[in-house]
Design a protein around this motif. Structure first.
Motif, PDB file in Angstrom:
ATOM      1  N   TRP A  38     -23.653  14.698   4.759  1.00 32.92           N
ATOM      2  CA  TRP A  38     -24.358  13.476   5.136  1.00 32.92           C
ATOM      3  C   TRP A  38     -24.205  12.399   4.060  1.00 32.92           C
ATOM      4  N   PHE A  39     -24.234  12.807   2.803  1.00 28.34           N
ATOM      5  CA  PHE A  39     -24.036  11.825   1.725  1.00 28.34           C
ATOM      6  C   PHE A  39     -22.647  11.210   1.813  1.00 28.34           C
ATOM      7  N   SER A  40     -21.625  12.050   2.012  1.00 29.62           N
ATOM      8  CA  SER A  40     -20.251  11.553   2.070  1.00 29.62           C
ATOM      9  C   SER A  40     -20.045  10.654   3.281  1.00 29.62           C
ATOM     10  N   LEU A  41     -20.626  11.024   4.419  1.00 32.51           N
ATOM     11  CA  LEU A  41     -20.496  10.193   5.621  1.00 32.51           C
ATOM     12  C   LEU A  41     -21.166   8.829   5.413  1.00 32.51           C
ATOM     13  N   THR A  42     -22.357   8.848   4.826  1.00 32.01           N
ATOM     14  CA  THR A  42     -23.081   7.589   4.589  1.00 32.01           C
ATOM     15  C   THR A  42     -22.310   6.681   3.647  1.00 32.01           C
ATOM     16  N   SER A  43     -21.828   7.237   2.528  1.00 33.40           N
ATOM     17  CA  SER A  43     -21.112   6.410   1.552  1.00 33.40           C
ATOM     18  C   SER A  43     -19.746   5.975   2.079  1.00 33.40           C
ATOM     19  N   THR A  44     -19.121   6.788   2.947  1.00 29.49           N
ATOM     20  CA  THR A  44     -17.861   6.373   3.561  1.00 29.49           C
ATOM     21  C   THR A  44     -18.065   5.147   4.433  1.00 29.49           C
ATOM     22  N   VAL A  45     -19.111   5.163   5.236  1.00 27.23           N
ATOM     23  CA  VAL A  45     -19.408   4.017   6.101  1.00 27.23           C
ATOM     24  C   VAL A  45     -19.699   2.772   5.261  1.00 27.23           C
ATOM     25  N   VAL A  46     -20.484   2.934   4.205  1.00 29.26           N
ATOM     26  CA  VAL A  46     -20.794   1.796   3.332  1.00 29.26           C
ATOM     27  C   VAL A  46     -19.521   1.240   2.704  1.00 29.26           C
ATOM     28  N   GLY A  47     -18.648   2.134   2.216  1.00 28.29           N
ATOM     29  CA  GLY A  47     -17.393   1.688   1.637  1.00 28.29           C
ATOM     30  C   GLY A  47     -16.514   0.977   2.654  1.00 28.29           C
ATOM     31  N   LEU A  48     -16.454   1.503   3.882  1.00 23.14           N
ATOM     32  CA  LEU A  48     -15.627   0.903   4.935  1.00 23.14           C
ATOM     33  C   LEU A  48     -16.115  -0.492   5.305  1.00 23.14           C
ATOM     34  N   LEU A  49     -17.410  -0.721   5.207  1.00 18.29           N
ATOM     35  CA  LEU A  49     -17.962  -2.039   5.542  1.00 18.29           C
ATOM     36  C   LEU A  49     -17.479  -3.130   4.589  1.00 18.29           C
ATOM     37  N   THR A  50     -16.919  -2.731   3.444  1.00 24.61           N
ATOM     38  CA  THR A  50     -16.408  -3.728   2.494  1.00 24.61           C
ATOM     39  C   THR A  50     -14.971  -4.133   2.792  1.00 24.61           C
ATOM     40  N   LEU A  51     -14.345  -3.551   3.802  1.00 17.60           N
ATOM     41  CA  LEU A  51     -12.951  -3.854   4.143  1.00 17.60           C
ATOM     42  C   LEU A  51     -12.689  -5.351   4.326  1.00 17.60           C
ATOM     43  N   PRO A  52     -13.566  -6.098   5.029  1.00 19.68           N
ATOM     44  CA  PRO A  52     -13.303  -7.528   5.208  1.00 19.68           C
ATOM     45  C   PRO A  52     -13.354  -8.337   3.914  1.00 19.68           C
ATOM     46  N   PHE A  53     -13.864  -7.750   2.827  1.00 20.36           N
ATOM     47  CA  PHE A  53     -14.025  -8.488   1.580  1.00 20.36           C
ATOM     48  C   PHE A  53     -12.845  -8.321   0.626  1.00 20.36           C
ATOM     49  N   GLY A  54     -11.723  -7.791   1.135  1.00 17.94           N
ATOM     50  CA  GLY A  54     -10.502  -7.805   0.335  1.00 17.94           C
ATOM     51  C   GLY A  54     -10.083  -6.492  -0.275  1.00 17.94           C
ATOM     52  N   TRP A  55      -9.578  -5.569   0.545  1.00 17.34           N
ATOM     53  CA  TRP A  55      -8.939  -4.376   0.012  1.00 17.34           C
ATOM     54  C   TRP A  55      -7.498  -4.722  -0.363  1.00 17.34           C
ATOM     55  N   ILE A  56      -6.855  -3.864  -1.146  1.00 19.54           N
ATOM     56  CA  ILE A  56      -5.480  -4.106  -1.551  1.00 19.54           C
ATOM     57  C   ILE A  56      -4.571  -3.012  -0.986  1.00 19.54           C
ATOM     58  N   SER A  57      -3.256  -3.311  -0.935  1.00 20.15           N
ATOM     59  CA  SER A  57      -2.280  -2.295  -0.541  1.00 20.15           C
ATOM     60  C   SER A  57      -2.075  -1.345  -1.715  1.00 20.15           C
ATOM     61  N   LEU A  58      -2.124  -0.065  -1.439  1.00 13.65           N
ATOM     62  CA  LEU A  58      -2.028   0.944  -2.492  1.00 13.65           C
ATOM     63  C   LEU A  58      -0.608   1.456  -2.630  1.00 13.65           C
ATOM     64  N   SER A  59      -0.209   1.733  -3.875  1.00  7.82           N
ATOM     65  CA  SER A  59       1.056   2.422  -4.111  1.00  7.82           C
ATOM     66  C   SER A  59       0.853   3.910  -3.799  1.00  7.82           C
ATOM     67  N   TRP A  60       1.978   4.649  -3.718  1.00  4.75           N
ATOM     68  CA  TRP A  60       1.853   6.078  -3.449  1.00  4.75           C
ATOM     69  C   TRP A  60       1.092   6.785  -4.567  1.00  4.75           C
ATOM     70  N   THR A  61       1.294   6.318  -5.806  1.00  6.70           N
ATOM     71  CA  THR A  61       0.572   6.920  -6.935  1.00  6.70           C
ATOM     72  C   THR A  61      -0.925   6.674  -6.804  1.00  6.70           C
ATOM     73  N   GLN A  62      -1.307   5.440  -6.498  1.00  4.64           N
ATOM     74  CA  GLN A  62      -2.731   5.124  -6.327  1.00  4.64           C
ATOM     75  C   GLN A  62      -3.324   5.916  -5.172  1.00  4.64           C
ATOM     76  N   PHE A  63      -2.586   6.002  -4.072  1.00  2.00           N
ATOM     77  CA  PHE A  63      -3.066   6.734  -2.900  1.00  2.00           C
ATOM     78  C   PHE A  63      -3.297   8.205  -3.247  1.00  2.00           C
ATOM     79  N   THR A  64      -2.353   8.782  -4.003  1.00  2.00           N
ATOM     80  CA  THR A  64      -2.450  10.203  -4.365  1.00  2.00           C
ATOM     81  C   THR A  64      -3.639  10.470  -5.278  1.00  2.00           C
TER      82      THR A  64
END
Length: 323
Positions: free
Chosen positions: A206-232
């Motif tokens: 439940w903690f992970s689901l809640t924080s995932t949703v909160v993190g996803l809500l920040t998408l419109p505020f400017g996420w960046i494209s990740l390199s493969w190293t960053q993604f990993t």
């Protein structure tokens, strides 16, 4: 008076009181949290909300595997305390955000050192809000551990030794760091309440689901494209965070919050080891002296808890059966 004090202490002990197991789980969780922090640091300049999302979303994987192993995959999400879980999740995300803010506005040693005020908040809050009996032994161990951490960090505390005043950003960073420790202590108390009725996997999921949703809500505020190293490294950070969260939550099931919390100090020991083996950083005399003090504080609590456990076992053997 003494007997009434012991009775009060027993009333506030966990039903499955195994403090040594709890301490071991706590230390193991710290190792995984350290791995998570190393991965997040390696990711570089990534927006805060994006870090929260990856750290939380991929933490769900080990949680689901644990639930599947215990054949509780379908029941893991079910709960009669959804509001408490969401509240715990929001408090946890708030603490996480404040810690990142502090890291952005303070030198790393200051931000890390201020975070070690958490056990003090935990012990105060557990005594005030949970009614746990906190004796002078635990207070003393926490204070000794804090002194050890300060000795380790003091040569690098440029913010406090330079003789210059705080800038506005630094003052905000100090405020954020201290607030984060207090908020994190509240999150631990919420976990301590939840473990009385909920499975560890359910709490962490439940903690992970809640924080995932909160993190996803920040998408419109400017996420960046990740390199493969960053993604990993961000995926690895999430996996480490999930395992660490499970271990930490399970640890608080087996002992009082005020017993387990002081072992947060051991993360400094693991940080010294990681610095040496991963980055070739040789420990200074301050690190070694402070590390010994931290270890002594932890070993004292282990000795004290084992002694209390033996006394409780002896008391049970000599207590006559009730009517």
């Amino acid at each position: 008076m003494k007997s009434s004090s012991k009775a009060a202490s027993r009333r506030h002990e966990p039903s499955d009181s195994r403090p040594l197991l709890a301490i071991g789980l706590k230390v193991a969780s710290i190792l995984f949290f350290l791995g998570m922090s190393i991965c997040l640091k390696a990711a570089g300049d990534v927006p805060l909300g994006q870090l929260v999302f990856y750290r939380s979303a991929f933490a769900i994987v080990p949680i689901m595997l644990m639930l599947a192993w215990h054949r509780k995959l379908l029941s893991g999400i079910k709960t009669n305390h959804a509001a408490s879980h969401v509240l715990r999740g929001l408090v946890g995300v708030a603490s996480m955000g404040l810690q990142f803010f502090a890291l952005m506005h303070l030198p790393l040693p200051e931000a890390v050192t201020l975070n070690y005020a958490q056990p003090l908040f935990v012990i105060v809050f557990s005594a005030v809000f949970l009614g746990e009996v906190v004796r002078a032994y635990r207070w003393g161990a926490v204070m000794i551990g804090l002194v050890g951490v300060i000795i380790i960090s003091w040569p690098s505390l440029s913010l406090f030794t330079s003789g210059q005043g705080f800038t506005n950003g630094q003052a905000a960073g100090v405020t954020a760091a201290l607030t984060a420790t207090a908020v994190s202590a509240v999150a631990l108390l919420l976990v301590r309440r939840l473990v009385k009725t909920e499975e560890s996997g359910t709490i962490v999921l439940w903690f992970s689901l809640t924080s995932t949703v909160v993190g996803l809500l920040t998408l419109p505020f400017g996420w960046i494209s990740l390199s493969w190293t960053q993604f990993t490294v961000l995926i690895t950070a999430g996996l480490c965070g999930g395992v660490a969260q499970i271990l930490m939550t399970e640890g608080y099931r087996h002992a009082e919050v005020s017993t387990v919390a002081p072992f947060e100090y051991t993360s400094m020991i693991w940080a010294i080891a990681a610095g040496y083996f991963l980055f070739g950083e040789v420990a200074s005399i301050n690190m070694l002296v402070g590390g010994v003090i931290v270890i002594i504080a932890g070993l004292f609590i282990i000795w004290r808890e084992r002694r209390l456990g033996l006394e409780r076992a002896a008391a049970k053997r000599v207590t006559p059966p009730g009517p």
